[in-house]
Motif scaffolding. Sequence first.
Motif, short mmCIF file in Angstrom:
data_model
loop_
_atom_site.label_atom_id
_atom_site.label_comp_id
_atom_site.label_asym_id
_atom_site.label_seq_id
_atom_site.Cartn_x
_atom_site.Cartn_y
_atom_site.Cartn_z
N ASN A 1 -1.99 -10.03 -11.19
CA ASN A 1 -2.89 -11.13 -10.81
C ASN A 1 -3.02 -12.15 -11.94
N ASN B 1 -1.12 1.11 -8.60
CA ASN B 1 -2.42 0.43 -8.51
C ASN B 1 -2.80 -0.26 -9.82
N ASP C 1 -3.76 -10.96 -5.63
CA ASP C 1 -4.27 -12.32 -5.43
C ASP C 1 -3.21 -13.25 -4.83
N VAL D 1 -1.90 -4.08 -10.65
CA VAL D 1 -2.46 -5.23 -9.93
C VAL D 1 -3.20 -6.22 -10.84
N PRO D 2 -4.11 -5.80 -11.73
CA PRO D 2 -4.80 -6.79 -12.57
C PRO D 2 -3.85 -7.62 -13.42
N ASN E 1 0.81 -1.22 0.00
CA ASN E 1 0.00 0.00 0.00
C ASN E 1 0.84 1.27 0.00
N HIS F 1 -1.09 -4.85 -1.40
CA HIS F 1 -2.26 -4.22 -2.01
C HIS F 1 -3.45 -5.16 -1.81
N PRO F 2 -4.60 -4.63 -1.37
CA PRO F 2 -5.72 -5.50 -1.02
C PRO F 2 -6.29 -6.32 -2.18
N ASP F 3 -6.06 -5.89 -3.42
CA ASP F 3 -6.59 -6.62 -4.56
C ASP F 3 -5.60 -7.62 -5.14
#
Length: 189
Positions: free
Chosen positions: A42, A35, A94, A38-39, A21, A90-92
Motif C-alpha cells: 500500500n 497478509n 489500496d 499488504v501495508p 485472498n 486482499h480487502p486491505d
Amino acid sequence: MPHAQLDYGPADALLVVDMQNDFCEGGALAVAGGNALVPGINAEIAAARAGGALIVASRDWHPIDHVSFAHRGGPWPVHCVQDTPGAAFHPDLDLDADTLRVSKATAFDADAYSAFDATGLAGYLRERGVTRTVVCGLALDVCVRATVLDARRHGFETLLLESLSAAVAPDAVADCRAAFAEAGARVMP
C-alpha cells in the motif's frame, strides 16, 4: 527489512501480482507472509500514485473447472475461481478506480502465470509510454517470477521489490534471483 521508497514517474508501472485472498493466509493456496505484505505494498501504491505511475493489479481468474486444478490433472488445488471470495483482492489492498486490473488464466484449457501471458499488457504499457516495471506480490517463485521474466522479455526495465514479495518455497528464492540477474532485472531487497 523495508526498502527505501522509490521515485516514480509517468514512465513507470507498479505491477502488484496476485494479492488475492486465496494466496494469503487462510486461503486455498496460501503463501506464508502474504497478509504481512499488504501495508508495504500500500505504501508503494501511494508512492506510485503520487508520482503519476500506472498501477496494475494482476489476478488469477480461473473458471470453475480450470486445467491447473488437481482434479483436472493440474498441480494446484482449486483456487481463485472467478467471482468467489478467494479470487477477490486482499480487502486491505489500496486499489482505487484508476487501478488497472488484469485477469489471467481465464481459459479452461490453458494456465498462465505471468501478468503478461495472453493479457495484452505489454502492448498497453508501451502505448502508455511505460519503460520501467516495478514488480511485487505473490508468489515470488511462481507468478512474480514469471511476470518479472516476461517484463524483461518484452523489453521493460524491471525492478523486483523482494521485501514486498513472498515465495511458496523460500528455498527457491536464490534460484529466482539468479534467473532475474541473468534476464537483466534488478532486485531490490
